[in-house]
Design an enzyme around this catalytic site. Structure first.
Site, PDB file in Angstrom:
ATOM      1  N   CYS A  48       0.803  -1.234   0.000  1.00 26.58           N
ATOM      2  CA  CYS A  48       0.000   0.000   0.000  1.00 26.58           C
ATOM      3  C   CYS A  48       0.831   1.277   0.000  1.00 26.58           C
ATOM      4  CB  CYS A  48      -0.928  -0.006   1.214  1.00 26.58           C
ATOM      5  SG  CYS A  48      -2.129  -1.328   1.157  1.00 26.58           S
TER       6      CYS A  48
HETATM    7  N1  NAD Z   1      -2.652  -5.857   1.775  1.00 24.40           N
HETATM    8  C1  NAD Z   1      -3.131  -4.799   2.398  1.00 24.40           C
HETATM    9  O1  NAD Z   1      -2.773  -4.508   3.523  1.00 24.40           O
HETATM   10  C2  NAD Z   1      -4.165  -3.911   1.749  1.00 24.40           C
HETATM   11  C3  NAD Z   1      -4.906  -3.045   2.566  1.00 24.40           C
HETATM   12  C4  NAD Z   1      -5.862  -2.235   1.989  1.00 24.40           C
HETATM   13  C5  NAD Z   1      -6.056  -2.267   0.608  1.00 24.40           C
HETATM   14  N2  NAD Z   1      -5.304  -3.097  -0.179  1.00 24.40           N
HETATM   15  C6  NAD Z   1      -5.563  -3.089  -1.603  1.00 24.40           C
HETATM   16  O2  NAD Z   1      -6.416  -4.204  -1.911  1.00 24.40           O
HETATM   17  C7  NAD Z   1      -6.089  -4.763  -3.181  1.00 24.40           C
HETATM   18  C8  NAD Z   1      -5.719  -6.229  -3.032  1.00 24.40           C
HETATM   19  O3  NAD Z   1      -4.545  -6.311  -2.244  1.00 24.40           O
HETATM   20  P1  NAD Z   1      -4.074  -7.661  -1.552  1.00 24.40           P
HETATM   21  O4  NAD Z   1      -2.997  -7.273  -0.592  1.00 24.40           O
HETATM   22  O5  NAD Z   1      -5.258  -8.415  -1.075  1.00 24.40           O
HETATM   23  O6  NAD Z   1      -3.450  -8.423  -2.808  1.00 24.40           O
HETATM   24  P2  NAD Z   1      -3.055  -9.970  -2.872  1.00 24.40           P
HETATM   25  O7  NAD Z   1      -2.009 -10.062  -3.912  1.00 24.40           O
HETATM   26  O8  NAD Z   1      -2.796 -10.496  -1.508  1.00 24.40           O
HETATM   27  O9  NAD Z   1      -4.391 -10.672  -3.382  1.00 24.40           O
HETATM   28  C9  NAD Z   1      -4.930 -10.469  -4.638  1.00 24.40           C
HETATM   29  C10 NAD Z   1      -5.508 -11.778  -5.141  1.00 24.40           C
HETATM   30  O10 NAD Z   1      -6.128 -11.525  -6.392  1.00 24.40           O
HETATM   31  C11 NAD Z   1      -5.859 -12.617  -7.265  1.00 24.40           C
HETATM   32  N3  NAD Z   1      -6.028 -12.114  -8.617  1.00 24.40           N
HETATM   33  C12 NAD Z   1      -5.217 -11.349  -9.370  1.00 24.40           C
HETATM   34  N4  NAD Z   1      -5.779 -11.035 -10.543  1.00 24.40           N
HETATM   35  C13 NAD Z   1      -6.982 -11.648 -10.545  1.00 24.40           C
HETATM   36  C14 NAD Z   1      -8.047 -11.712 -11.468  1.00 24.40           C
HETATM   37  N5  NAD Z   1      -7.996 -11.046 -12.614  1.00 24.40           N
HETATM   38  N6  NAD Z   1      -9.133 -12.444 -11.153  1.00 24.40           N
HETATM   39  C15 NAD Z   1      -9.214 -13.109  -9.967  1.00 24.40           C
HETATM   40  N7  NAD Z   1      -8.244 -13.071  -9.051  1.00 24.40           N
HETATM   41  C16 NAD Z   1      -7.149 -12.350  -9.332  1.00 24.40           C
HETATM   42  C17 NAD Z   1      -4.452 -13.038  -6.905  1.00 24.40           C
HETATM   43  O11 NAD Z   1      -4.221 -14.385  -7.286  1.00 24.40           O
HETATM   44  C18 NAD Z   1      -4.469 -12.863  -5.386  1.00 24.40           C
HETATM   45  O12 NAD Z   1      -4.875 -14.030  -4.731  1.00 24.40           O
HETATM   46  C19 NAD Z   1      -4.972  -3.883  -3.734  1.00 24.40           C
HETATM   47  O13 NAD Z   1      -5.515  -2.873  -4.511  1.00 24.40           O
HETATM   48  C20 NAD Z   1      -4.361  -3.286  -2.481  1.00 24.40           C
HETATM   49  O14 NAD Z   1      -3.715  -2.065  -2.747  1.00 24.40           O
HETATM   50  C21 NAD Z   1      -4.383  -3.933   0.373  1.00 24.40           C
END
Ligand code: NAD
Length: 443
Positions: free
Chosen positions: A282
């Site tokens: 993030c």
């Molecule tokens: N990790 C954090 O602390 C956090 C906190 C708030 C917001 N976010 C935001 O949330 C979003 C997700 O982050 P995250 O940390 O969960 O990511 P992550 O990489 O842990 O998880 C994303 C998942 O999406 C899957 N994926 C990718 N492309 C895909 C598609 N086209 N169809 C289906 N599945 C797909 C991946 O395989 C993965 O399992 C990002 O935009 C991030 O900036 C993250």
């Protein structure tokens, strides 16, 4: 024949009723750090939830009730799966069953620091393929203001269905803080903005059904901007305190003592702490989504760029200080045995994405040091350039090291042992606060 207005009212009322009666079926696309806890939360509040991910291994593990996210225990995941409310699949055609869809896919940066929204686009393509009347689509991934209206909406309306009448669309930023035991998916207020008032109302109804509180804003752009303000606020304040730390280093002032005393002010000050650099998915990334979009409107986001420069210089500073510390005991970085304690980007999490410890590892290795690491949360690191495994934190390892660098202050580390056995320590997190010794160097 019903007018579009009457059709919209019917679709809205029907979905609202399904949400209130917990009979709405929810799909969560992307089962990562954000999507899996969200899916579990919806399931816990009584909805049938379908988690969809392109990674087969994650789908299999969720289906077995085997969690890979630290904040979700296998026990609670297993309970939801066994109840029949939570399922996982890689088959997007099952979106046909969904009444509500939440998109939680990654939003990284390209090497040029431009937003990479390819996962959002590919998820939206799948949603468009199976879009049906009365469906609610909510984007939760962090992204630049305008993504929902300018990117997703046209893709969904290409199907001939009309937003606010036939389907509903909104943005609700995920604000989860991995590792935070007090504030989790359920009790972090949910900010929600819809494309039309009906979109907002139905999205608010969905989150109200499962989350402790909901903050409704007037548009998707406001909701998108809220998340970027929050993360830019952190990045800029960390940048400021990192610069103060560099300043204090030159002026031989203990920055940690300064912050602690400043934090005694009961108003107008909020403590942020310096460190070896930013990490995670993030804070090092999101502000650049904002500065990229601002640039398109002819606006130069100076604070964001400056904080980015200061924060990304911190791993170099740590490497320089480790060199100085070794020099003080007549050793060079080349040939020294250096142990990094913690490669996760922050304490008590199992996520090493963008972690500054990885940069520090690479820089020290390039200078000729033999570098190993300990991290109870990260058993191995596999990047494009290297693959290493964690070592157990033992008295022998600490004694044999020429320098031990505390890169992440995990609460599981035995700091008494570290302070007692290591011959030279560079502490980039003030984890050894309270231990006094000439062998301890602090950021
Ligand atoms: N990790 C954090 O602390 C956090 C906190 C708030 C917001 N976010 C935001 O949330 C979003 C997700 O982050 P995250 O940390 O969960 O990511 P992550 O990489 O842990 O998880 C994303 C998942 O999406 C899957 N994926 C990718 N492309 C895909 C598609 N086209 N169809 C289906 N599945 C797909 C991946 O395989 C993965 O399992 C990002 O935009 C991030 O900036 C993250």
């Amino acid at each position: 024949m019903r007018t579009p207005h009457a059709r919209a009212d019917a679709a809205f009322e029907s979905l609202k009723k399904k949400i209130e009666g917990r009979t709405a079926r929810i799909a969560v696309i992307g089962l990562g750090y954000v999507g899996l806890p969200l899916a579990v939360e919806f399931s816990r509040s009584g909805f049938h939830v379908l988690g969809i991910d392109t990674e087969r291994e994650k789908v299999d593990r969720v289906s077995r009730g085997d969690s890979y996210i630290h904040d979700v225990s296998s026990e609670e995941l297993g309970r939801e799966v066994r109840s029949g409310r939570l399922e996982a699949t890689a088959d997007f055609s099952r979106l046909l069953e969904a009444d509500c869809v939440s998109i939680c896919v990654p939003t990284p940066l390209r090497k040029t620091r431009d937003p990479d929204v390819s996962s959002i686009v590919s998820a939206a393509k799948q949603i468009a393929k199976y879009l049906h009347r009365g469906e609610l689509v909510i984007l939760e991934s962090t992204t630049y203001p305008g993504t929902t209206d300018e990117l997703i909406l046209p893709m969904l309306e290409e199907t001939g269905l009309k937003v606010g009448n036939d389907f509903f669309l909104g943005f609700s930023p995920e604000r989860v803080d991995p590792g935070n035991k007090r504030f989790m998916t359920k009790n972090i207020p949910k900010v929600v903005g819809g494309v039309t008032p009906k979109c907002s109302k139905v999205a608010v109804a969905l989150y109200k059904s499962s989350m402790s509180s909901v903050v409704r804003v007037s548009s998707t752009k406001v909701a998108e901007m809220v998340k970027l303000l929050e993360n830019t606020f952190r990045s800029v304040n960390i940048g400021l305190v990192n610069e103060i730390a560099l300043m204090c280093d030159k002026m031989k002032i203990d920055v940690w003592e300064v912050i602690e005393a400043a934090a005694s002010k009961p108003f107008g000050f909020m403590p942020f702490y310096p460190g070896p650099g930013l990490g995670g998915h993030c804070i090092p990334i999101d502000p650049f989504y904002l500065s990229w979009k601002a640039k398109l409107s002819g606006f130069e986001a100076r604070f964001i760029e400056l904080a980015g420069q200061v924060n990304s210089s911190m791993p170099y500073h740590v490497v320089n200080k480790v060199g100085e510390a070794l020099n003080s005991v007549r050793k060079s970085v080349r040939g020294s045995c250096i142990v990094l304690l913690g490669v996760a980007y922050k304490a008590d999490v199992d996520d090493a994405r963008e972690s500054p410890a990885l940069d520090i590892y690479q820089m020290l290795t390039a200078l000729g040091a033999e570098v190993s690491y300990c991290d109870p949360y990260i058993p191995e690191i596999r990047t494009e350039r290297f693959h290493i495994k964690a070592k157990p934190l033992t008295a022998e390892l600490l004694e044999e090291a020429d320098c031990v660098v505390i890169t992440t202050a995990h609460s599981d580390f035995d700091y008494r042992l570290i302070a007692a056995k290591a011959g030279l320590i560079f502490d980039s997190r003030n984890a050894l606060k309270g231990f006094k010794s000439d062998k301890i160097w602090r950021l």
